[in-house]
Design a protein around this motif. Structure first.
Motif, PDB file in Angstrom:
ATOM      1  N   GLY A   1       0.839  -1.192   0.000  1.00 22.06           N
ATOM      2  CA  GLY A   1       0.000   0.000   0.000  1.00 22.06           C
ATOM      3  C   GLY A   1       0.875   1.242   0.000  1.00 22.06           C
ATOM      4  N   VAL A   2       0.384   2.324  -0.649  1.00 24.20           N
ATOM      5  CA  VAL A   2       1.165   3.565  -0.720  1.00 24.20           C
ATOM      6  C   VAL A   2       0.324   4.717  -0.173  1.00 24.20           C
ATOM      7  N   LEU A   3       0.917   5.488   0.749  1.00 27.30           N
ATOM      8  CA  LEU A   3       0.296   6.744   1.199  1.00 27.30           C
ATOM      9  C   LEU A   3       0.955   7.838   0.388  1.00 27.30           C
ATOM     10  N   LEU A   4       0.200   8.545  -0.443  1.00 24.74           N
ATOM     11  CA  LEU A   4       0.808   9.499  -1.365  1.00 24.74           C
ATOM     12  C   LEU A   4       0.272  10.900  -1.087  1.00 24.74           C
TER      13      LEU A   4
ATOM     14  N   ALA B   1      -1.902  -0.091  -4.800  1.00 26.93           N
ATOM     15  CA  ALA B   1      -2.942   0.390  -3.865  1.00 26.93           C
ATOM     16  C   ALA B   1      -2.494   1.729  -3.290  1.00 26.93           C
ATOM     17  N   VAL B   2      -3.089   2.816  -3.793  1.00 28.09           N
ATOM     18  CA  VAL B   2      -2.661   4.153  -3.376  1.00 28.09           C
ATOM     19  C   VAL B   2      -3.763   4.860  -2.597  1.00 28.09           C
ATOM     20  N   VAL B   3      -3.400   5.392  -1.421  1.00 32.66           N
ATOM     21  CA  VAL B   3      -4.312   6.262  -0.676  1.00 32.66           C
ATOM     22  C   VAL B   3      -3.755   7.681  -0.823  1.00 32.66           C
ATOM     23  N   MET B   4      -4.540   8.572  -1.442  1.00 32.54           N
ATOM     24  CA  MET B   4      -4.076   9.934  -1.675  1.00 32.54           C
ATOM     25  C   MET B   4      -4.364  10.778  -0.433  1.00 32.54           C
TER      26      MET B   4
ATOM     27  N   LEU C   1      -6.776   6.189   8.891  1.00 33.62           N
ATOM     28  CA  LEU C   1      -5.619   5.867   8.046  1.00 33.62           C
ATOM     29  C   LEU C   1      -5.526   4.356   7.823  1.00 33.62           C
ATOM     30  N   LYS C   2      -5.700   3.634   8.913  1.00 31.88           N
ATOM     31  CA  LYS C   2      -5.607   2.174   8.817  1.00 31.88           C
ATOM     32  C   LYS C   2      -6.731   1.619   7.932  1.00 31.88           C
ATOM     33  N   ARG C   3      -7.950   2.176   8.148  1.00 30.82           N
ATOM     34  CA  ARG C   3      -9.092   1.685   7.369  1.00 30.82           C
ATOM     35  C   ARG C   3      -8.894   1.957   5.878  1.00 30.82           C
ATOM     36  N   ALA C   4      -8.414   3.181   5.570  1.00 32.91           N
ATOM     37  CA  ALA C   4      -8.217   3.529   4.155  1.00 32.91           C
ATOM     38  C   ALA C   4      -7.184   2.608   3.516  1.00 32.91           C
ATOM     39  N   LEU C   5      -6.097   2.352   4.251  1.00 36.23           N
ATOM     40  CA  LEU C   5      -5.056   1.486   3.684  1.00 36.23           C
ATOM     41  C   LEU C   5      -5.557   0.056   3.512  1.00 36.23           C
TER      42      LEU C   5
END
Ligand code: ADP
Length: 374
Positions: free
Chosen positions: A51-54, A78-81, A113-117
């Protein structure tokens, strides 16, 4: 165990990186930090994170261009913007560009944050699986079309020859040609039958406790003609009860025993079915034959649809038998594989979930070997 796998954070603000680190520290097995877009891309290329936090606002780039480049490396990344407050348009643009989710920075909590990832990683996994299934389907249809054409070509060719002979008043080979037409029609029929079996396996089966001794008895009864015709010996020790779908398990054993008899040149084809506990709540079943064997290089590909090692004239078949076996075993959360030595025989292994976790090999009732032959 950490709930999240490897996460890559692409964020230029040190404060934000520290915050994400704090939120995710106990949740992930590995966090990689990148301070700029280029660095993030290089790190992803080096070790693709799950997963990527961008960050959307990176110096010199916007998050969308980095997202594009990540997606060029892996379309299912898998990107979370991470966006700023009030940037609804950016969030929409990010989702359209292929981000799996977005989080507004100012409202962030460890839980969001955890849920989104987690959602992003699950979604990416599903999309990847779907794409793989589509690829398999296209390939399946391509080979199927090829395999249907072969008997159809036979049908047309021999009817043409038959017509020409009849017109010319030649009657010598009429029966031969009619025989060839029948063979082609039977091959087509066998292919369609097996195909129907294969397709029906997509239906969700209902699982029950199934006695594998009864399963082998049924498989052997269904193979009566083949067993008697080849004077084969099919033997088995005491077999356990498993959790499964009985008709599918009969089909599975029937395919494996049938192959053991078919791909055999010994005067007496011998097939033996055995079981032992694997110590992890599963049974390890094996089907051993004294047949022609399978070259090492082909021992995995034989489980793919339509992978045959011999032409129809040497051994008849559709090339779907082992693909059906694999599908059945996977539906039972098991694995199937084979070990073989050319010229001396093959051994197919499969794992199936035990009917009761308390049961073990030691609990098997004493039972004498059974032999079936013609
Ligand atoms: P088929 O309808 O051709 O038998 P399968 O999917 O059951 O299709 O098997 C794929 C190929 O694997 C077969 O064509 C054969 O070449 C090989 N094979 C399968 N089982 C055995 C076996 N027990 N011994 C030797 N070869 C086998």
């Amino acid at each position: 165990m950490a709930a999240l796998p490897h996460i890559l954070v692409i964020e230029d603000s040190e404060d934000d990186r520290d915050l994400y680190e704090r939120f995710l520290r106990d949740e992930t097995s590995l966090i990689t930090m990148a301070e700029a877009g280029e660095e993030g891309i290089a790190r992803y290329r080096q070790a693709p994170a799950d997963g990527v936090l961008l960050d959307f606002n990176l110096p010199g780039h916007d998050g969308l261009s980095i997202l594009d480049r990540l997606r060029a490396i892996d379309p299912y990344v898998a990107v979370v913007m991470m966006t700023g407050e009030g940037s609804q348009d950016i969030a929409v643009a990010a989702m359209k560009a292929g981000a799996s989710d977005y989080v507004v920075k100012d409202t962030i909590t460890a839980a969001t944050l955890k849920r989104a990832l987690t959602n992003a990683i699950d979604k990416a996994r599903l999309l990847r699986q779907l794409a793989e299934q589509q690829r398999e389907q296209v390939n399946f249809i391509r080979v199927l079309v090829h395999d249907i054409r072969a008997p159809l070509r036979g049908l047309t060719a021999f009817t043409d020859i038959l017509a020409e002979d009849l017109e010319a008043g030649i009657h010598d080979d009429l029966l031969d040609h009619l025989g060839m037409i029948k063979t082609s029609a039977l091959r087509l029929n066998a292919l369609i039958d097996t195909l129907a079996h294969y397709a029906l396996l997509d239906k969700e089966p209902i699982f029950d406790e199934v006695d594998m001794n009864g399963v082998v008895d049924q498989a052997v009864a269904n193979l009566k003609t083949e067993i008697e015709g080849s004077r084969a010996d099919v033997t088995y020790g005491a077999l356990p009860a498993v959790t499964g779908h009985e008709p599918q398990l009969v089909q599975l054993l029937q395919n494996l025993i049938g192959n053991g008899i078919k791909y055999c040149e010994a005067a007496t084809p011998m097939v033996r079915i055995e079981a032992e506990a694997d110590g992890e709540g599963n049974w390890l079943l094996s089907v051993t034959d004294n047949g022609i064997g399978i070259p090492e290089a082909k021992q995995q590909t034989v489980f793919e649809p339509f992978q045959r090692l011999w032409s129809q004239d040497v051994y008849e078949g559709t090339g779907l038998g082992l693909a059906i076996c694999r599908k059945i075993v996977e539906r039972h959360d098991g694995r199937i594989w084979c070990e073989s030595e050319e010229g001396s025989g093959s051994r197919f292994f499969l794992t199936l979930p035990a009917a009761s976790l308390l049961e073990s090999a030691a609990d098997l009732p004493p039972r004498s070997k059974q032999a079936v032959h013609g």
